[in-house]
Design an enzyme around this catalytic site. Structure first.
Site, PDB file in Angstrom:
ATOM      1  N   GLU A  88       1.810   0.321   6.943  1.00  0.00           N
ATOM      2  CA  GLU A  88       2.786   1.216   7.576  1.00  0.00           C
ATOM      3  C   GLU A  88       2.943   0.888   9.058  1.00  0.00           C
ATOM      4  O   GLU A  88       1.989   0.940   9.828  1.00  0.00           O
ATOM      5  CB  GLU A  88       2.343   2.666   7.385  1.00  0.00           C
ATOM      6  CG  GLU A  88       2.496   3.127   5.945  1.00  0.00           C
ATOM      7  CD  GLU A  88       1.892   4.479   5.670  1.00  0.00           C
ATOM      8  OE1 GLU A  88       2.255   5.067   4.642  1.00  0.00           O
ATOM      9  OE2 GLU A  88       1.060   4.939   6.474  1.00  0.00           O
ATOM     10  N   THR A 106      -6.146   1.860  -1.056  1.00  0.00           N
ATOM     11  CA  THR A 106      -5.197   2.812  -1.617  1.00  0.00           C
ATOM     12  C   THR A 106      -4.008   2.046  -2.134  1.00  0.00           C
ATOM     13  O   THR A 106      -3.199   1.575  -1.370  1.00  0.00           O
ATOM     14  CB  THR A 106      -4.756   3.818  -0.558  1.00  0.00           C
ATOM     15  OG1 THR A 106      -5.903   4.495  -0.114  1.00  0.00           O
ATOM     16  CG2 THR A 106      -3.775   4.795  -1.116  1.00  0.00           C
ATOM     17  N   ASN A 136       3.283   8.564   9.498  1.00  0.00           N
ATOM     18  CA  ASN A 136       2.318   9.487   8.924  1.00  0.00           C
ATOM     19  C   ASN A 136       2.386  10.879   9.514  1.00  0.00           C
ATOM     20  O   ASN A 136       1.853  11.841   8.947  1.00  0.00           O
ATOM     21  CB  ASN A 136       0.910   8.914   9.050  1.00  0.00           C
ATOM     22  CG  ASN A 136       0.659   7.848   8.026  1.00  0.00           C
ATOM     23  OD1 ASN A 136       0.395   8.138   6.865  1.00  0.00           O
ATOM     24  ND2 ASN A 136       0.780   6.586   8.441  1.00  0.00           N
TER      25      ASN A 136
END
Length: 407
Positions: A280, A194, A402
């Protein structure tokens, strides 16, 4: 054919997508995001030969469809526009028409053909674009003197740092530069990962050869990274070759073709590693090297299995030298292996030899896993093929980021 050596390629300090001759870039804040830059562009002074690779996700976003169709039509792109904060994905016919309008407005503003405009978006899925803000952003392109740093910041979402690099080499007596920029931090997984990636070069390259080169290096770079096992709807990597250096057109038959491909590989691999290292919540970059495989694809699949294992990733985060998680991942990779031949090392510390545990200093293993970069080496002892994959540890902060992505 030449033998490519690293000394034939120079890494440019602070290199980026405007390091090649004839490229400019910029970025502005248009209001999709609260305060951060959220609209960027790259522009070539002439139409550039273009190639792209795209996500394998069945849900392909409208901007990706528009861009892919444009490149397939003429193999040329002159301007790339990117917005962050909104993916314009799963937005139906309206989303597609919005992407086409962005392409048309950019073409008019920059005085280029509509099919020579690539459109990319990243951000929240399923929310219609605020087209009034897109129109204002596009209109500002001619009046704002943006910088490449503005562009690099404008394309980010949950990334913590910008990602860029460039290399130079001499081909046909001409200094050829390849530069790149990327964004990607979460929802990263092999088979496109991604991400958005943009590569520029001032070399002259034939379209089919450029596409072949991008596809081959993607398999060894962007398709060999993972953060969390998720793949998104907007992922693409684009390369533009504007030919400003006037070298003889590069194809597979050019004697210096391997040098160009190696330079492209270096840029792609460096961007991929920067993405993996900025996962992340990540605190560590993990590199998995698999050797001794019967075929390169076998090595890739084993490396992907290990780098994708949440148990491996959490063990690395906790600095726990639990090699059992590594061999488990090797075992379920579904590749031809003999468990009695497999050896594993953490850095220079051998922890498994010929399928059996090695008595090693556990505290030394823990100290090694406290480093910022972790290398896991796996020798299958089945052949001579090898592959490398990159990822990051899985931390508490990943869950926090998230759990509140939309807010």
């Amino acid at each position: 054919m030449i033998t490519v050596k690293k000394e034939h390629i120079q890494i440019l300090k602070d290199g980026h997508v405007t390091s090649p001759n004839g490229f400019s870039a910029g970025g502005v804040h248009c209001g999709i995001r609260k305060t951060k830059l959220d609209f960027g562009w790259i522009h070539s002074n002439v139409p550039a030969t273009a190639a792209g690779v795209y996500t394998l996700n069945a849900f392909q976003a409208a901007p990706l469809k528009v861009t892919k169709a444009s490149i397939e039509k003429e193999k040329k792109i002159q301007t790339i526009i990117v917005n962050s904060g909104n993916a314009n994905s799963c937005t139906g016919e309206q989303g597609y028409y919005d992407a086409l309008e962005m392409q048309r407005l950019t073409a008019a503003k920059m005085d280029v053909a509509p099919c020579h405009v690539a459109v990319a978006s990243t951000g929240i899925i399923g929310v219609p674009l605020q087209m009034d803000k897109m129109r204002d952003a596009i209109e500002s392109m001619g009046s704002v003197s943006g910088t490449v740093d503005d562009f690099e910041h404008a394309i980010l979402t949950t990334d913590t740092v910008t990602k860029h690099c460039a290399v130079q080499m001499e081909i046909d007596g001409k200094v050829i530069t390849i530069g790149g920029a990327a964004k990607g931090s979460g929802m990263i997984h092999p088979n496109m990962a991604t991400m958005l990636g943009f590569i520029t070069t001032d070399a002259t390259v034939e379209p089919e050869s450029l596409q072949n080169a991008l596809g081959s290096v993607t398999d060894k770079s962007f398709n060999m990274i993972t953060v969390d096992g998720d793949s998104s709807t907007n992922d693409m990597v684009l390369i533009l070759a504007n030919g400003n250096q006037k070298n003889q057109a590069l194809t597979e038959s050019h004697p210096q073709w391997p040098l160009f491909v190696e330079g492209l590989q270096m840029v792609s691999e460096e961007l991929a590693k920067q993405i993996a290292g900025d996962g992340e919540g990540a605190t560590k970059l993990i590199e998995v090297n698999v050797s001794g495989a019967k075929a390169e694809e076998d090595a890739r699949q084993v490396a992907k299995a290990v780098i994708s294992s949440n148990l491996v990733k959490t063990a690395i985060y906790g600095a726990d030298p639990n090699w059992g998680r590594i061999v488990c991942a090797v075992g379920y990779s579904k590749q031809p292996i003999d468990p009695d031949k497999v050896s594993v090392s953490l850095g220079d510390i051998v922890v498994v030899k010929d399928g059996l545990a090695v008595n090693f200093d556990q505290e030394e293993g823990t100290r090694y896993l406290e480093n910022r970069t972790i290398n896991i080496s796996i020798d299958l002892q089945e052949g001579s093929s090898e592959a490398t994959a990159w990822g990051c540890d899985l931390t508490y902060d990943y869950v926090k980021i998230n759990a509140s992505y939309r807010t």
